[in-house]
Design a protein around this motif. Structure first.
Motif, PDB file in Angstrom:
ATOM      1  N   UNK A  38       1.076  -1.907  -0.314  1.00 14.22           N
ATOM      2  CA  UNK A  38      -0.158  -0.345   0.129  1.00 14.22           C
ATOM      3  C   UNK A  38       1.232   1.371   0.136  1.00 14.22           C
ATOM      4  N   UNK A  39       0.343   2.256  -0.672  1.00 20.17           N
ATOM      5  CA  UNK A  39       1.142   3.271  -0.342  1.00 20.17           C
ATOM      6  C   UNK A  39       1.164   4.798   0.746  1.00 20.17           C
ATOM      7  N   UNK A  40       1.727   4.688   1.191  1.00 21.96           N
ATOM      8  CA  UNK A  40       1.529   6.095   2.508  1.00 21.96           C
ATOM      9  C   UNK A  40       2.495   6.879   1.736  1.00 21.96           C
ATOM     10  N   UNK A  41       2.319   7.619   2.898  1.00 23.23           N
ATOM     11  CA  UNK A  41       2.486   9.120   2.949  1.00 23.23           C
ATOM     12  C   UNK A  41       3.993   9.433   2.061  1.00 23.23           C
ATOM     13  N   UNK A  42       5.182   8.468   2.927  1.00 21.03           N
ATOM     14  CA  UNK A  42       6.212   8.594   2.673  1.00 21.03           C
ATOM     15  C   UNK A  42       6.513   8.140   1.386  1.00 21.03           C
TER      16      UNK A  42
ATOM     17  N   UNK B 204      15.943   6.256  -4.098  1.00 20.34           N
ATOM     18  CA  UNK B 204      15.052   6.790  -2.400  1.00 20.34           C
ATOM     19  C   UNK B 204      16.012   7.933  -1.410  1.00 20.34           C
ATOM     20  N   UNK B 205      15.058   8.198  -0.612  1.00 19.02           N
ATOM     21  CA  UNK B 205      15.853   8.748   0.517  1.00 19.02           C
ATOM     22  C   UNK B 205      14.846   8.585   1.395  1.00 19.02           C
ATOM     23  N   UNK B 206      15.276   8.463   3.570  1.00 16.96           N
ATOM     24  CA  UNK B 206      14.743   8.364   3.735  1.00 16.96           C
ATOM     25  C   UNK B 206      13.894   9.136   4.371  1.00 16.96           C
ATOM     26  N   UNK B 207      12.768   9.094   4.762  1.00 15.66           N
ATOM     27  CA  UNK B 207      11.557  10.069   4.982  1.00 15.66           C
ATOM     28  C   UNK B 207      11.101   9.503   6.505  1.00 15.66           C
ATOM     29  N   UNK B 208      10.291  10.440   6.903  1.00 10.15           N
ATOM     30  CA  UNK B 208      10.120  10.269   8.621  1.00 10.15           C
ATOM     31  C   UNK B 208       9.110  11.250   8.838  1.00 10.15           C
ATOM     32  N   UNK B 209       8.211  10.462   9.435  1.00  9.53           N
ATOM     33  CA  UNK B 209       6.590  11.442   9.524  1.00  9.53           C
ATOM     34  C   UNK B 209       7.304  12.364  10.649  1.00  9.53           C
ATOM     35  N   UNK B 210       6.855  13.920  10.181  1.00  8.90           N
ATOM     36  CA  UNK B 210       6.749  15.323  11.272  1.00  8.90           C
ATOM     37  C   UNK B 210       5.323  15.160  11.967  1.00  8.90           C
TER      38      UNK B 210
ATOM     39  N   UNK C  83       3.618  18.444  11.769  1.00  8.51           N
ATOM     40  CA  UNK C  83       3.049  19.209  10.451  1.00  8.51           C
ATOM     41  C   UNK C  83       2.055  18.128  10.370  1.00  8.51           C
ATOM     42  N   UNK C  84       2.543  16.297  11.066  1.00 14.22           N
ATOM     43  CA  UNK C  84       1.426  15.416  10.300  1.00 14.22           C
ATOM     44  C   UNK C  84       1.887  15.174   8.438  1.00 14.22           C
ATOM     45  N   UNK C  85       3.046  15.482   8.215  1.00 15.89           N
ATOM     46  CA  UNK C  85       3.787  15.213   6.870  1.00 15.89           C
ATOM     47  C   UNK C  85       5.387  14.688   6.892  1.00 15.89           C
ATOM     48  N   UNK C  86       4.917  13.483   6.254  1.00 19.42           N
ATOM     49  CA  UNK C  86       6.177  12.864   5.653  1.00 19.42           C
ATOM     50  C   UNK C  86       7.350  13.175   4.644  1.00 19.42           C
ATOM     51  N   UNK C  87       8.552  13.106   5.389  1.00 15.68           N
ATOM     52  CA  UNK C  87       9.382  14.333   4.361  1.00 15.68           C
ATOM     53  C   UNK C  87      10.875  14.183   5.333  1.00 15.68           C
ATOM     54  N   UNK C  88      11.924  14.284   4.125  1.00 16.28           N
ATOM     55  CA  UNK C  88      12.777  14.417   5.229  1.00 16.28           C
ATOM     56  C   UNK C  88      13.834  14.312   6.320  1.00 16.28           C
ATOM     57  N   UNK C  89      13.989  14.001   6.993  1.00 10.68           N
ATOM     58  CA  UNK C  89      13.434  14.539   8.649  1.00 10.68           C
ATOM     59  C   UNK C  89      15.275  15.718   8.988  1.00 10.68           C
ATOM     60  N   UNK C  90      14.531  16.532   9.520  1.00  7.74           N
ATOM     61  CA  UNK C  90      15.729  17.652  10.075  1.00  7.74           C
ATOM     62  C   UNK C  90      16.388  17.706  10.976  1.00  7.74           C
ATOM     63  N   UNK C  91      17.638  17.204  10.676  1.00 10.52           N
ATOM     64  CA  UNK C  91      18.420  16.529  11.657  1.00 10.52           C
ATOM     65  C   UNK C  91      18.636  17.929  12.555  1.00 10.52           C
TER      66      UNK C  91
ATOM     67  N   UNK D 240      11.175  15.909  16.950  1.00  9.69           N
ATOM     68  CA  UNK D 240       9.871  15.690  16.274  1.00  9.69           C
ATOM     69  C   UNK D 240       9.301  14.484  14.958  1.00  9.69           C
ATOM     70  N   UNK D 241      10.189  13.661  14.650  1.00  9.81           N
ATOM     71  CA  UNK D 241      10.585  12.994  13.368  1.00  9.81           C
ATOM     72  C   UNK D 241       9.808  11.354  14.079  1.00  9.81           C
ATOM     73  N   UNK D 242       8.829  10.948  13.569  1.00 10.81           N
ATOM     74  CA  UNK D 242       8.639   9.519  14.050  1.00 10.81           C
ATOM     75  C   UNK D 242       8.817   8.539  13.088  1.00 10.81           C
ATOM     76  N   UNK D 243      10.087   6.750  13.169  1.00  8.70           N
ATOM     77  CA  UNK D 243      10.043   6.299  12.270  1.00  8.70           C
ATOM     78  C   UNK D 243       8.574   5.577  12.380  1.00  8.70           C
ATOM     79  N   UNK D 244       7.750   5.323  10.733  1.00  9.71           N
ATOM     80  CA  UNK D 244       6.890   3.843  10.953  1.00  9.71           C
ATOM     81  C   UNK D 244       7.250   3.465   9.836  1.00  9.71           C
ATOM     82  N   UNK D 245       7.792   2.030  10.308  1.00  5.39           N
ATOM     83  CA  UNK D 245       7.865   0.987   9.135  1.00  5.39           C
ATOM     84  C   UNK D 245       7.321   0.355   8.630  1.00  5.39           C
ATOM     85  N   UNK D 246       7.588  -0.615   7.619  1.00  5.30           N
ATOM     86  CA  UNK D 246       6.535  -1.458   7.120  1.00  5.30           C
ATOM     87  C   UNK D 246       5.931  -2.367   7.868  1.00  5.30           C
ATOM     88  N   UNK D 247       7.039  -2.821   8.736  1.00  4.77           N
ATOM     89  CA  UNK D 247       6.433  -4.096   9.883  1.00  4.77           C
ATOM     90  C   UNK D 247       5.938  -3.488  10.677  1.00  4.77           C
ATOM     91  N   UNK D 248       6.246  -1.904  11.109  1.00  4.15           N
ATOM     92  CA  UNK D 248       5.069  -1.398  12.786  1.00  4.15           C
ATOM     93  C   UNK D 248       3.862  -0.914  11.428  1.00  4.15           C
TER      94      UNK D 248
END
Length: 715
Positions: free
Chosen positions: A222-226, A369-375, A378-386, A391-399
């Protein structure tokens, strides 16, 4: 492929080609083979025009590419369509090399090989497991299926438990190469055909959208926001390069997949919601700049080798860019793997590297691909700001799968917990809401196998007789056929036609129509003795795999091969009604009752039991008046007996089992066969108590039979 390939027979020639196909030797193709046939015929494997000949296969295995001469500069324009010659080579080497990393082959057993070699035709008909002739293959080249060599070079790993490696090893001992002609468009009738488009149709659709470049994104989940972020970002990058209207090709994989992958219909339905949401949700895609089309090829999980084909195939339909991520086309090794058990078979970086440098890919470019995480801010998936990683959480396929299985509901938009699993919530911007609902519904009901479409497999209507009713999908273990005029086709239909004076005529109740491999069988223990599909030990629907049956198969009603009745060799009956193999030219419908002239019989010894096969010709057959014995049949259809003997002795070998044996390869005469029929009818009369026998006095194997119809022990 640098060529546009479309192998559908023109409408003006369809009738002619279909009539020709009826006269050709039949080659069984599995549902997986059908996926590959569609891939070839619709142009996804250009410049291939058929299943690989031996030379093409060798080039593919050794070089991940093939030499071509599309403009006949060296006289090699037809090299892919020419039988392999290991003794003579052309004086000039073809000038171009195009990508071709995966073997696209068609396997067969010795049964099919012998039929091809015995034929004076230079073509064969390709027939599905459900008996539908879908293509003609020209100028067949039959050669050894060197399975170990193919697997070793294709995968570069040792893993007997790998799902596609198992598919290769379960194939026949021979391969058939040759060019194909599709007699009709391949459809699956699963509600998803509107998303199946040929390579040529996609080219036209991209042009209609005004695309000045196309970038393809393959999905198996399934296609998620990332994913949506990556796809939109790729489009933005292409616009920065100067393109005015880059069009995204959302390309869900539609062919065979391993059992634990997300089903095709779940993915496609979720993608529909992604397009419906458009730009109103961070997980949506703009339908004005997106084309969704199912890609027909099977998934073979060959990592770097496979991703080359994924990219090349999209190039065949006009894509100039291919989005590729970590460990493309990879999977974890099985517990039988020599190394990497339950771990990635391939290094996650190798696929992208190989793809960037693969031979014959032309000017196609890769977007990584680049790694994206959930911000959470603002409830948007994007490249994390170091600078604000908290503010960022990872939502893996397994999760994601675990949350879907648990039926997670939307989190608060302003208070997203760090432990989503514990809170059992999904951030609102992770996936379009209706798309998430569909994913949750799947994981909630994943065990209901008949509810889903795992991959592209044809759904066809059973070819059933009038005055029968059926329910459940044909080809599944849920299919059931019942007669409207008889409570039991075993007990209530007479052994011989009413009023018939010719003692050689019996009634045949057809269970399996000619060319169908689904092992349909009367159920002795089920109410009304319905006809349904037999099952394998693992509970899956059973099919013949040895080849395409050239006979109609059924039973003689009101007969029973009693286990307590021993043959001269000491074998008891197989506890079934007498089996019949009808050897005419016409397909008989399932459940039909057909007067049939007895020609003889063969006594099969199957796992220590006697299993007579009555041989007959339907009175409705065009040659019935001339056929009264097996000798007559052999005069009209030479070689039929040899094929019958081969089938009966060896049909289980393609499932890894041993050969059966026959009491004699010479059929019993008509009088001898009639005596067998009469004896089994006598035993049936005892089974039903017509001679006063009690059920308890009969074989213990018969105690669970359903006998409550009027013709047996019912009132």
């Amino acid at each position: 492929g640098d060529a546009i390939v479309d192998l559908h027979v023109p409408d003006s020639l369809k009738v002619e080609r279909k009539l020709e196909a009826e006269t050709l030797p039949k080659v069984l193709i599995t549902d997986l083979d059908l996926n590959w046939l569609q891939t070839i015929g619709e142009g996804w494997a250009a410049p291939l025009k058929g299943f690989m000949r031996e030379g093409t296969l060798l080039e593919t295995l050794h070089f991940n590419s093939i030499l071509v001469d599309p403009f006949n500069l060296t006289g090699n324009v037809d090299r892919l369509e020419t039988k392999t010659d290991f003794d003579h080579f052309p004086p000039h080497t073809p000038p171009m090399r195009v990508s071709m990393s995966l073997p696209i082959t068609l396997s067969c057993t010795s049964f099919t090989k012998d039929a091809i070699e015995a034929s004076d035709k230079q073509a064969v008909a390709l027939v599905t497991t459900m008996g539908h002739t879908v293509a003609i293959l020209r100028n067949p080249e039959v050669y050894a299926n060197r399975k170990e060599e193919i697997v070793t070079r294709m995968y570069g790993v040792i893993d007997p438990g790998h799902p596609y490696i198992q598919q290769i090893y379960s194939g026949g001992d021979y391969l058939i190469g040759g060019e194909v002609e599709l007699l009709d468009r391949i459809t699956y009738n699963d509600g998803l055909d509107k998303w199946r488009k040929t390579a040529t149709e996609l080219l036209a659709e991209f042009e209609a959208k005004g695309a000045d470049t196309v970038y393809a994104f393959q999905t198996r989940n399934p296609t998620h926001a990332g994913h949506a972020y990556l796809m939109r970002s790729a489009g933005d990058d292409l616009r920065k390069q100067g393109y005015k209207k880059p069009v995204l090709w959302l390309s869900p994989l539609g062919g065979w997949t391993k059992p634990d992958d997300v089903p095709l219909d779940v993915r496609v339905n979720q993608h529909e919601q992604v397009l419906a949401a458009g730009t109103t949700h961070p997980g949506g895609l703009d339908p004005e700049t997106t084309v969704m089309a199912i890609w027909p090829a099977p998934m073979v999980y060959a990592g770097p080798t496979e991703v080359e084909f994924h990219a090349k195939s999209r190039r065949c339909a006009g894509a100039s860019y291919f989005v590729v991520g970590r460990d493309p086309a990879g999977m974890k090794g099985s517990m039988e793997a020599e190394a990497h058990q339950d771990d990635d078979l391939y290094d996650g970086n190798h696929g992208r590297y190989v793809l960037q440098n693969s031979p014959g890919i032309g000017d196609m470019k890769m977007l990584s691909f680049v790694k994206v995480m959930y911000d959470t801010s603002d409830n948007v998936m994007k490249i994390p700001d170091e600078n604000r990683m908290s503010d960022f959480i990872s939502i893996s396929g397994t999760k994601m799968r675990l949350l879907a299985h648990n039926g997670a509901t939307p989190c608060s938009a302003t208070d997203i917990p760090t432990d989503l699993v514990e809170a059992n919530c999904i951030p609102s911007g992770f996936m379009v809401p209706k798309g998430w609902d569909g994913v949750v519904d799947y994981y909630k009901h994943a065990g209901e196998a008949e509810r889903w479409t795992p991959w592209s497999r044809p759904i066809v209507e059973a070819n059933v007789a009038p005055r029968t009713t059926n329910e459940g999908r044909f080809g599944s273990i849920m299919f059931r056929l019942k007669h409207m005029d008889f409570e039991s086709p075993w007990h209530d239909i007479s052994m011989k036609p009413t009023g018939g004076e010719d003692e050689t005529i019996i009634n045949l109740v057809t269970e399996i129509p000619m060319y169908v491999t689904a092992k349909m069988e009367l159920q002795k223990e089920r109410a009304n003795n319905i006809i349904s599909q037999d099952v394998n030990k693992d509970g899956s629907a059973r099919h013949y795999t040895y080849g395409t049956p050239f006979f109609n198969y059924g039973l003689v009603p009101q007969t029973w091969e009693d286990p307590s009745l021993k043959s001269a060799a000491g074998h008891g009956g197989d506890n079934d009604p007498l089996d019949v193999m009808e050897l005419g030219s016409d397909i008989l419908t399932m459940g039909s009752i057909t007067p049939c002239r007895v020609l003889g019989s063969l006594e099969l010894i199957d796992e220590g039991e006697t299993d007579h096969k009555v041989l007959c010709i339907a009175l409705s057959d065009k040659d019935a008046a001339s056929i009264h014995s097996m000798d007559d049949l052999e005069r009209l259809k030479p070689g039929t007996l040899a094929r019958l003997v081969d089938w009966l002795e060896r049909y289980k070998t393609s499932d890894g089992k041993g050969e059966n044996s026959l009491a004699s390869r010479t059929p019993k005469s008509v009088p001898e066969t009639l005596a067998v029929i009469e004896e089994t009818h006598k035993r049936w009369r005892a089974l039903c108590g017509h001679d006063g026998s009690t059920l308890s006095s009969l074989s213990s194997k018969a105690q669970a039979f359903w006998l409550d119809s009027p013709g047996c022990r019912g009132e």
